[in-house]
Design a protein around this motif. Structure first.
Motif, PDB file in Angstrom:
ATOM      1  N   GLU A  40      10.307  13.245  -2.262  1.00 17.62           N
ATOM      2  CA  GLU A  40       8.931  12.795  -2.147  1.00 17.62           C
ATOM      3  C   GLU A  40       8.747  11.376  -2.662  1.00 17.62           C
ATOM      4  OE1 GLU A  40       9.902  15.628  -3.455  1.00 17.62           O
ATOM      5  OE2 GLU A  40       9.288  17.023  -1.856  1.00 17.62           O
ATOM      6  N   THR A  41       9.570  10.976  -3.644  1.00 18.78           N
ATOM      7  CA  THR A  41       9.433   9.633  -4.208  1.00 18.78           C
ATOM      8  C   THR A  41       9.940   8.562  -3.254  1.00 18.78           C
ATOM      9  OG1 THR A  41      11.584   9.873  -5.310  1.00 18.78           O
ATOM     10  CG2 THR A  41       9.632  10.482  -6.573  1.00 18.78           C
ATOM     11  N   LEU A  42      10.477   8.991  -2.111  1.00 15.44           N
ATOM     12  CA  LEU A  42      10.905   8.028  -1.096  1.00 15.44           C
ATOM     13  C   LEU A  42       9.729   7.166  -0.641  1.00 15.44           C
ATOM     14  CD1 LEU A  42      13.392   7.208   0.645  1.00 15.44           C
ATOM     15  CD2 LEU A  42      12.569   8.812   2.369  1.00 15.44           C
ATOM     16  N   THR A  43       8.527   7.739  -0.661  1.00 21.91           N
ATOM     17  CA  THR A  43       7.343   6.993  -0.229  1.00 21.91           C
ATOM     18  C   THR A  43       6.991   5.868  -1.189  1.00 21.91           C
ATOM     19  OG1 THR A  43       5.918   8.612  -1.344  1.00 21.91           O
ATOM     20  CG2 THR A  43       6.390   8.977   0.983  1.00 21.91           C
ATOM     21  N   LEU A  44       7.584   5.869  -2.386  1.00 23.34           N
ATOM     22  CA  LEU A  44       7.321   4.823  -3.369  1.00 23.34           C
ATOM     23  C   LEU A  44       8.361   3.705  -3.311  1.00 23.34           C
ATOM     24  CD1 LEU A  44       6.344   7.040  -6.446  1.00 23.34           C
ATOM     25  CD2 LEU A  44       4.831   5.969  -4.763  1.00 23.34           C
ATOM     26  N   ASN A  45       9.259   3.793  -2.342  1.00 24.17           N
ATOM     27  CA  ASN A  45      10.249   2.742  -2.194  1.00 24.17           C
ATOM     28  C   ASN A  45       9.547   1.427  -1.855  1.00 24.17           C
ATOM     29  OD1 ASN A  45      12.243   0.996  -0.610  1.00 24.17           O
ATOM     30  ND2 ASN A  45      13.578   2.631  -1.323  1.00 24.17           N
ATOM     31  N   PRO A  46       9.935   0.321  -2.513  1.00 22.94           N
ATOM     32  CA  PRO A  46       9.281  -0.965  -2.241  1.00 22.94           C
ATOM     33  C   PRO A  46       9.297  -1.373  -0.775  1.00 22.94           C
ATOM     34  CG  PRO A  46      10.644  -1.126  -4.203  1.00 22.94           C
ATOM     35  CD  PRO A  46      10.918   0.219  -3.599  1.00 22.94           C
ATOM     36  N   GLU A  47      10.313  -0.917  -0.032  1.00 25.73           N
ATOM     37  CA  GLU A  47      10.358  -1.259   1.388  1.00 25.73           C
ATOM     38  C   GLU A  47       9.169  -0.674   2.140  1.00 25.73           C
ATOM     39  OE1 GLU A  47      13.952  -1.128   3.649  1.00 25.73           O
ATOM     40  OE2 GLU A  47      15.205  -1.101   1.856  1.00 25.73           O
TER      41      GLU A  47
END
Length: 406
Positions: free
Chosen positions: A225-232
């Motif tokens: 779920e923390t993938l959505t917080l990736n700076p990209e």
């Protein structure tokens, strides 16, 4: 500062006890990186633009001299001075500041992306160096093992239990291993140059890598779920916000502009009359209003902003799909590395058992040196595959952390 520390340590979960050395290299790489320094300068420039837009339009000052002096009741007019200042509509300057700030924040996200990518590159190069060193150590041990077998073969030749051909085969095999080691040494120097360039320092500086690594018993917990917080992905959120601010500014700039001014006219005295206001200068305050009647430009900009927002949303969705694919692939390959490592460990133990059987056969007076070479080759293969599995495991762990670490 806290975000920077988290960025530098975002590999530590996967590295465990091996993190300290790499952590120091990550800090050095971030401090020395010209790419990051350039991006930080761009961010500072973008931040300075906030001050740039926090200004009023230029003040207009005019002066004129009457060649033909117009006559008035109080006297002829000689010269005129005027000062005019246009004022944007209420909130327009604030809207400009908000837009400039949103663009600066987009630059800041680019810095975070660059730092993550640099850290990932440094980690991958570090693991390549580790694998190379580990393979060299394995080759050294195998050369020593073959040296022991060579001595056994020479002893067997003396008592007629082996031929000189067996000795030559062992020596040929030693030469091959020595060649492989020399090739690895050259590859290490090349990768060391790559690593040092990532740290922006001399290519010849020696790189310290850990002597031994192993795959942990359990994988660190990962939250997809923390993938959505990736700076990209956050970059697209910031770009979307900048378009929102651009539209607010567009609407503000479509509002009327207010102008205030002052005219000062010098008047000469009349010589043919004498009265109280004779020759009195004229002071005239003025107010003006600039009304945008034609709004085609504003409508066009609004339409462009709407299309740009849809474009950014689609770009974010596409990038999320790419990152999700990369995450799934990294998890899969890390699992493959764990499976391969376990298999190679079992195979290596069985090869060592076979080696012990050969040694016992020698004690009973019989030994087949062809079997010795086969077993040695198998051991080397399993040991090399084991090292590659460890390298793959940590490289994929670094990619996972790059993708999901907050």
């Amino acid at each position: 500062m806290k975000k920077t520390l988290l960025l530098l340590l975002f590999f530590s979960t996967a590295l465990g006890a091996y993190a300290q050395t790499l952590e120091l290299y990550l800090k050095e790489a971030e401090l020395n990186s010209p790419v990051i320094q350039v991006m930080e300068l761009r961010y500072n420039i973008a931040r300075e633009k906030v001050n740039e837009v926090n200004t009023l339009p230029n003040t207009t000052i005019g002066a004129g001299y009457f060649v033909s002096e117009p006559e008035t009741r109080t006297g002829p007019q000689r010269a005129r001075l005027s000062v005019t200042q246009m004022l944007p509509w209420f909130g327009t300057i604030t809207a400009r500041e908000n837009y400039a700030s949103s663009m600066a924040e987009a630059e800041y996200v680019e810095i975070a992306i660059a730092k993550r990518k640099l850290a990932l590159s440094v980690a991958q190069s570090y693991y390549t160096l580790y694998a190379n060193k580990a393979k060299q150590d394995v080759l050294d041990k195998n050369v020593q093992l073959l040296d022991t077998y060579e001595k056994l073969a020479l002893t067997s030749v003396e008592v007629g239990k082996a031929s000189a051909v067996d000795v030559l085969k062992l020596q040929i095999r030693q030469n091959e291993l020595q060649q492989q080691k020399e090739v690895l040494e050259q590859q290490y120097l090349a990768e060391q140059a790559v690593f040092n360039n990532l740290l922006n320092r001399e290519e010849s500086i020696s790189v310290e890598v850990v002597g031994e690594m192993d795959i942990p018993v359990e994988d660190p917990m990962v939250e997809k779920e923390t993938l959505t917080l990736n700076p990209e992905l956050l970059k697209y959120d910031q770009l979307y916000e900048s378009v929102v601010q651009s539209e607010l500014l567009n609407q503000k700039e479509n509002a009327p502009s207010l102008g205030i001014g002052l005219d000062y006219v010098t008047v000469s005295e009349r010589s043919d009359m004498d009265f109280s206001d004779n020759g009195k200068d004229i002071l005239m305050p003025m107010v003006s209003l600039s009304i945008p009647i034609f709004s085609n430009r504003v409508k066009s900009v609004t339409k462009q902003n709407q299309l740009r927002q849809k474009e950014i949303e689609l770009q974010k969705t596409e990038r999320l799909n790419v990152l999700e694919n990369a995450f799934a692939k990294a998890v899969s390959q890390r699992n493959e590395a764990r499976i391969a490592h376990a298999t190679q460990t079992k195979n290596l133990q069985q090869a060592k058992d076979a080696e012990e059987i050969l040694i016992k056969s020698y004690e009973t007076g019989t030994i087949d040196f062809n079997d010795v070479l086969d077993i040695q080759e198998l051991q080397l293969k399993f040991q090399t595959n084991q090292i590659q599995s460890i390298q793959l495991y940590y490289v994929q762990s670094a990619i996972i952390n790059y993708l999901i670490n907050k």
